[in-house]
Design a protein around this motif. Sequence first.
Motif, PDB file in Angstrom:
ATOM      1  N   SER A 212      -9.887   8.062 -11.845  1.00 60.44           N
ATOM      2  CA  SER A 212     -10.819   9.186 -11.736  1.00 60.44           C
ATOM      3  C   SER A 212     -11.457   9.100 -10.359  1.00 60.44           C
ATOM      4  O   SER A 212     -12.562   8.600 -10.200  1.00 60.44           O
ATOM      5  N   GLY A 213     -10.744   9.515  -9.351  1.00 56.72           N
ATOM      6  CA  GLY A 213     -11.197   9.387  -7.973  1.00 56.72           C
ATOM      7  C   GLY A 213     -10.025   9.011  -7.098  1.00 56.72           C
ATOM      8  O   GLY A 213      -8.896   9.414  -7.360  1.00 56.72           O
ATOM      9  N   THR A 214     -10.287   8.211  -6.080  1.00 59.44           N
ATOM     10  CA  THR A 214      -9.234   7.784  -5.160  1.00 59.44           C
ATOM     11  C   THR A 214      -9.264   6.267  -5.020  1.00 59.44           C
ATOM     12  O   THR A 214     -10.319   5.687  -4.753  1.00 59.44           O
ATOM     13  N   VAL A 215      -8.117   5.643  -5.195  1.00 59.06           N
ATOM     14  CA  VAL A 215      -7.962   4.205  -5.003  1.00 59.06           C
ATOM     15  C   VAL A 215      -7.071   4.002  -3.786  1.00 59.06           C
ATOM     16  O   VAL A 215      -6.158   4.800  -3.538  1.00 59.06           O
ATOM     17  N   ILE A 216      -7.349   2.949  -3.020  1.00 58.37           N
ATOM     18  CA  ILE A 216      -6.483   2.613  -1.896  1.00 58.37           C
ATOM     19  C   ILE A 216      -5.773   1.313  -2.245  1.00 58.37           C
ATOM     20  O   ILE A 216      -6.408   0.286  -2.509  1.00 58.37           O
ATOM     21  N   LEU A 217      -4.449   1.391  -2.278  1.00 57.03           N
ATOM     22  CA  LEU A 217      -3.606   0.237  -2.563  1.00 57.03           C
ATOM     23  C   LEU A 217      -3.007  -0.278  -1.271  1.00 57.03           C
ATOM     24  O   LEU A 217      -2.878   0.467  -0.289  1.00 57.03           O
ATOM     25  N   GLN A 218      -2.641  -1.556  -1.276  1.00 55.10           N
ATOM     26  CA  GLN A 218      -1.953  -2.154  -0.134  1.00 55.10           C
ATOM     27  C   GLN A 218      -0.727  -2.896  -0.639  1.00 55.10           C
ATOM     28  O   GLN A 218      -0.712  -3.406  -1.769  1.00 55.10           O
ATOM     29  N   ASP A 219       0.280  -2.966   0.211  1.00 57.88           N
ATOM     30  CA  ASP A 219       1.441  -3.796  -0.065  1.00 57.88           C
ATOM     31  C   ASP A 219       1.552  -4.821   1.051  1.00 57.88           C
ATOM     32  O   ASP A 219       1.576  -4.455   2.227  1.00 57.88           O
ATOM     33  N   ASN A 220       1.586  -6.080   0.677  1.00 58.48           N
ATOM     34  CA  ASN A 220       1.691  -7.186   1.640  1.00 58.48           C
ATOM     35  C   ASN A 220       0.589  -7.144   2.699  1.00 58.48           C
ATOM     36  O   ASN A 220       0.821  -7.402   3.874  1.00 58.48           O
ATOM     37  N   GLY A 221      -0.623  -6.789   2.276  1.00 60.36           N
ATOM     38  CA  GLY A 221      -1.769  -6.815   3.172  1.00 60.36           C
ATOM     39  C   GLY A 221      -1.835  -5.657   4.149  1.00 60.36           C
ATOM     40  O   GLY A 221      -2.652  -5.663   5.064  1.00 60.36           O
ATOM     41  N   GLY A 222      -1.004  -4.652   3.980  1.00 63.05           N
ATOM     42  CA  GLY A 222      -0.997  -3.488   4.871  1.00 63.05           C
ATOM     43  C   GLY A 222      -0.384  -2.307   4.152  1.00 63.05           C
ATOM     44  O   GLY A 222      -0.367  -2.257   2.931  1.00 63.05           O
ATOM     45  N   ASP A 223       0.170  -1.377   4.892  1.00 54.63           N
ATOM     46  CA  ASP A 223       0.827  -0.200   4.316  1.00 54.63           C
ATOM     47  C   ASP A 223      -0.094   0.495   3.321  1.00 54.63           C
ATOM     48  O   ASP A 223       0.278   0.758   2.178  1.00 54.63           O
ATOM     49  N   ASP A 224      -1.330   0.784   3.753  1.00 56.12           N
ATOM     50  CA  ASP A 224      -2.322   1.409   2.867  1.00 56.12           C
ATOM     51  C   ASP A 224      -1.789   2.694   2.240  1.00 56.12           C
ATOM     52  O   ASP A 224      -1.150   3.504   2.914  1.00 56.12           O
ATOM     53  N   LEU A 225      -2.057   2.862   0.954  1.00 62.91           N
ATOM     54  CA  LEU A 225      -1.660   4.057   0.218  1.00 62.91           C
ATOM     55  C   LEU A 225      -2.853   4.571  -0.556  1.00 62.91           C
ATOM     56  O   LEU A 225      -3.410   3.870  -1.394  1.00 62.91           O
ATOM     57  N   SER A 226      -3.266   5.796  -0.261  1.00 64.29           N
ATOM     58  CA  SER A 226      -4.369   6.440  -0.963  1.00 64.29           C
ATOM     59  C   SER A 226      -3.783   7.225  -2.137  1.00 64.29           C
ATOM     60  O   SER A 226      -2.923   8.077  -1.950  1.00 64.29           O
TER      61      SER A 226
END
Length: 93
Positions: A5-19
């Motif tokens: 319910s909102g926006t989460v920011i995920l990372q893969d291997n400490g980078g490659d941010d995905l909103s």
Amino acid sequence: MSGLSGTVILQDNGGDDLSVSANGAFTFATKLATGASYNVTVKTNPAGQTCTIAAGTGTIATTNVTNVAVTCTTWSSVSDDFNRANGGLGARW
């Protein structure tokens, strides 16, 4: 992704941010080679929620990884989480 319910920011291997702003499948922009390791983490939780990851680490096989699960839950601000009768603090301290 579930419960968001909102926006989460995920990372893969400490980078490659995905909103991510919607429940459902998600894909990182950077494709990893077969044999590469991945480690999906939550960089930023949505306001008022905590997101956890299941099956977020592994090694890329010959197919896309589809079993990484992100579950977000809303926390209540009703509890004060102050001192308890047993002398301990609440969970948010």
